[in-house]
Design a protein around this motif. Structure first.
Motif, mmCIF file in Angstrom:
data_model
loop_
_atom_site.group_PDB
_atom_site.id
_atom_site.type_symbol
_atom_site.label_atom_id
_atom_site.label_comp_id
_atom_site.label_asym_id
_atom_site.label_seq_id
_atom_site.Cartn_x
_atom_site.Cartn_y
_atom_site.Cartn_z
ATOM 1 N N ALA A 190 0.842 -1.194 -0.075
ATOM 2 C CA ALA A 190 -0.115 -0.023 0.008
ATOM 3 C C ALA A 190 0.836 1.278 0.165
ATOM 4 C CB ALA A 190 -0.900 0.026 1.092
ATOM 5 N N ALA A 191 2.142 1.018 0.660
ATOM 6 C CA ALA A 191 3.007 2.314 0.699
ATOM 7 C C ALA A 191 3.810 2.288 -0.605
ATOM 8 C CB ALA A 191 4.008 2.040 1.809
ATOM 9 N N GLY A 192 3.462 1.686 -1.674
ATOM 10 C CA GLY A 192 4.327 1.546 -2.856
ATOM 11 C C GLY A 192 5.743 0.883 -3.024
ATOM 12 N N VAL A 193 5.722 -0.203 -2.020
ATOM 13 C CA VAL A 193 7.083 -0.979 -2.144
ATOM 14 C C VAL A 193 6.527 -2.293 -2.702
ATOM 15 C CG1 VAL A 193 8.640 -2.038 -0.601
ATOM 16 C CG2 VAL A 193 7.681 0.157 0.013
ATOM 17 N N ARG A 194 7.231 -2.584 -3.451
ATOM 18 C CA ARG A 194 7.232 -4.180 -4.137
ATOM 19 C C ARG A 194 7.911 -5.164 -3.368
ATOM 20 N NH1 ARG A 194 10.053 -3.467 -9.483
ATOM 21 N NH2 ARG A 194 10.953 -1.701 -8.513
ATOM 22 N N VAL A 195 7.073 -6.505 -2.964
ATOM 23 C CA VAL A 195 7.603 -7.309 -1.922
ATOM 24 C C VAL A 195 7.675 -8.546 -2.731
ATOM 25 C CG1 VAL A 195 7.166 -8.196 0.445
ATOM 26 C CG2 VAL A 195 6.466 -5.909 -0.213
ATOM 27 N N PHE A 196 8.847 -9.275 -2.698
ATOM 28 C CA PHE A 196 8.963 -10.520 -3.031
ATOM 29 C C PHE A 196 9.442 -11.613 -2.220
ATOM 30 C CE2 PHE A 196 9.830 -7.616 -6.649
ATOM 31 C CZ PHE A 196 8.760 -7.859 -7.374
ATOM 32 N N GLN A 197 8.835 -12.863 -2.367
ATOM 33 C CA GLN A 197 9.507 -13.858 -1.301
ATOM 34 C C GLN A 197 10.549 -14.413 -2.349
ATOM 35 O OE1 GLN A 197 7.991 -18.273 -0.270
ATOM 36 N NE2 GLN A 197 6.438 -16.571 0.124
ATOM 37 N N ASN A 198 11.696 -14.818 -1.735
ATOM 38 C CA ASN A 198 12.882 -15.307 -2.351
ATOM 39 C C ASN A 198 13.368 -16.484 -1.884
ATOM 40 O OD1 ASN A 198 15.177 -16.009 -3.317
ATOM 41 N ND2 ASN A 198 16.113 -13.918 -3.864
ATOM 42 N N PHE A 241 16.585 -5.010 1.138
ATOM 43 C CA PHE A 241 15.930 -3.953 0.643
ATOM 44 C C PHE A 241 16.661 -3.108 -0.164
ATOM 45 C CE2 PHE A 241 15.153 0.799 0.713
ATOM 46 C CZ PHE A 241 13.932 1.039 0.543
ATOM 47 N N TYR A 242 16.217 -2.478 -1.267
ATOM 48 C CA TYR A 242 17.031 -1.920 -2.429
ATOM 49 C C TYR A 242 15.959 -1.147 -3.238
ATOM 50 C CZ TYR A 242 15.646 -6.065 -5.235
ATOM 51 O OH TYR A 242 15.144 -7.099 -5.760
ATOM 52 N N ASP A 243 16.606 -0.026 -3.916
ATOM 53 C CA ASP A 243 15.802 0.641 -4.919
ATOM 54 C C ASP A 243 15.927 0.281 -6.241
ATOM 55 O OD1 ASP A 243 14.764 3.179 -6.143
ATOM 56 O OD2 ASP A 243 14.101 3.468 -4.025
ATOM 57 N N GLU A 244 15.144 -0.121 -7.134
ATOM 58 C CA GLU A 244 15.414 -0.527 -8.450
ATOM 59 C C GLU A 244 14.280 -0.022 -9.113
ATOM 60 O OE1 GLU A 244 17.732 -4.158 -9.341
ATOM 61 O OE2 GLU A 244 15.587 -4.733 -10.480
ATOM 62 N N ASP A 245 14.017 1.220 -9.695
ATOM 63 C CA ASP A 245 12.892 1.801 -10.296
ATOM 64 C C ASP A 245 11.754 1.836 -9.195
ATOM 65 O OD1 ASP A 245 13.880 1.911 -12.573
ATOM 66 O OD2 ASP A 245 13.372 0.052 -13.401
ATOM 67 N N GLY A 246 12.191 1.913 -7.950
ATOM 68 C CA GLY A 246 11.240 2.089 -6.673
ATOM 69 C C GLY A 246 11.750 1.199 -5.890
ATOM 70 N N PRO A 247 11.348 1.259 -4.524
ATOM 71 C CA PRO A 247 11.673 0.379 -3.420
ATOM 72 C C PRO A 247 11.135 -0.949 -3.445
ATOM 73 C CG PRO A 247 9.759 1.886 -2.703
ATOM 74 C CD PRO A 247 9.982 2.206 -4.257
ATOM 75 N N VAL A 248 12.189 -1.902 -3.239
ATOM 76 C CA VAL A 248 11.777 -3.385 -3.176
ATOM 77 C C VAL A 248 12.329 -4.013 -1.925
ATOM 78 C CG1 VAL A 248 12.349 -5.466 -4.701
ATOM 79 C CG2 VAL A 248 12.387 -3.510 -5.848
ATOM 80 N N ILE A 249 11.553 -5.114 -1.609
ATOM 81 C CA ILE A 249 11.726 -5.751 -0.145
ATOM 82 C C ILE A 249 11.678 -7.122 -0.828
ATOM 83 C CG2 ILE A 249 10.950 -6.598 1.889
ATOM 84 C CD1 ILE A 249 9.814 -4.042 2.618
ATOM 85 N N GLU A 250 12.847 -8.047 -0.361
ATOM 86 C CA GLU A 250 12.978 -9.373 -0.660
ATOM 87 C C GLU A 250 13.182 -10.144 0.651
ATOM 88 O OE1 GLU A 250 15.557 -11.026 -3.471
ATOM 89 O OE2 GLU A 250 15.211 -9.321 -4.989
ATOM 90 N N PHE A 251 12.289 -11.279 0.802
ATOM 91 C CA PHE A 251 12.272 -11.875 2.192
ATOM 92 C C PHE A 251 12.723 -13.330 1.922
ATOM 93 C CE2 PHE A 251 8.264 -13.775 2.611
ATOM 94 C CZ PHE A 251 7.445 -12.804 1.456
ATOM 95 N N ASN A 252 13.268 -14.081 2.937
ATOM 96 C CA ASN A 252 13.600 -15.337 2.648
ATOM 97 C C ASN A 252 12.507 -16.265 3.186
ATOM 98 O OD1 ASN A 252 14.688 -17.953 3.125
ATOM 99 N ND2 ASN A 252 16.577 -17.455 4.077
ATOM 100 N N GLY A 253 11.834 -16.924 1.970
ATOM 101 C CA GLY A 253 10.831 -17.636 2.273
ATOM 102 C C GLY A 253 10.931 -18.924 2.747
ATOM 103 N N ARG A 254 12.173 -19.376 3.189
ATOM 104 C CA ARG A 254 12.294 -20.650 3.560
ATOM 105 C C ARG A 254 12.355 -20.462 5.185
ATOM 106 N NH1 ARG A 254 13.888 -24.597 -0.116
ATOM 107 N NH2 ARG A 254 14.846 -23.599 -2.074
ATOM 108 N N GLU A 255 12.402 -19.434 5.646
ATOM 109 C CA GLU A 255 12.167 -19.362 7.284
ATOM 110 C C GLU A 255 10.860 -19.331 7.572
ATOM 111 O OE1 GLU A 255 16.437 -16.656 7.924
ATOM 112 O OE2 GLU A 255 14.586 -15.633 7.756
ATOM 113 N N PRO A 256 10.720 -19.672 8.935
ATOM 114 C CA PRO A 256 9.422 -19.537 9.679
ATOM 115 C C PRO A 256 8.600 -18.533 9.305
ATOM 116 C CG PRO A 256 11.297 -20.164 11.319
ATOM 117 C CD PRO A 256 11.857 -19.657 10.139
#
Ligand SMILES: [Zn+2]
Length: 171
Positions: free
Chosen positions: A46-54, A64-79
């Motif tokens: 909702a705040a305009g950040v793209r979020v991906f499970q990796n 967290f990084y900026d690539e044509d806008g803010p991006v969050i990746e999180f580790n999908g193998r963790e609890p």
């Protein structure tokens, strides 16, 4: 160019504070649907950040990084409870204007983290996922004092809830 401008995190003067707790409350006021558990992915989006499970992010829990806008990746193998905290922590780096790039191994989420930006991101995440107002309301008005029930309501780990209740003066 317009997208880069709109994707910027609101700055401290827009929010009225650069205190991590105050900034988290600003995000809750603006983007939270008032349902528990708080959904940090929905708030980030909702705040305009793209979020991906990796699934291949190890040894990192998140980044967290900026690539044509803010991006969050999180580790999908963790609890799941860790994934939720990771997303909230990375959103904290964005919301607090910490800079364009963060790579977070699990120790950055620890209570023993000493880097001031990591500490601030953890404070932001704790308030976002376990808002003080809501916890205090549940304990005082709804008389919910069972520890496991609180952790389940907020979908946090028992350890995270324990430290939160200590910080709020309930333990
Ligand atoms: Zn971090």
């Amino acid at each position: 160019m317009a997208t880069a401008t709109t994707s910027l995190a609101p700055s401290a003067w827009q929010i009225g504070t650069n205190d991590p707790i105050g900034v988290a409350q600003w995000y809750l006021d603006r983007y939270w649907n008032r349902q528990l558990p708080v959904d940090p992915v929905a708030i980030a989006q909702a705040a305009g950040v793209r979020v991906f499970q990796n699934p291949n992010l190890a040894p990192l829990s998140g980044c967290f990084y900026d690539e044509d806008g803010p991006v969050i990746e999180f580790n999908g193998r963790e609890p799941l409870v860790r994934q939720r905290f990771t997303v909230a922590h990375e959103l904290g780096h964005h919301a607090l204007g910490h800079g364009p790039r963060f790579r977070d191994p699990s120790e950055n989420f620890s209570l023993t983290a000493y880097d001031s930006k990591e500490v601030a991101a953890n404070q932001f995440a704790a308030e976002l996922l376990m808002p003080a107002d809501v916890i205090n309301h549940l304990i005082m008005k709804r008389k919910i004092t069972d520890f496991d029930r609180l952790a389940a309501l907020f979908n946090t780990s028992g350890v995270a809830m324990q430290f939160r209740l200590k910080n709020l003066g309930w333990l």
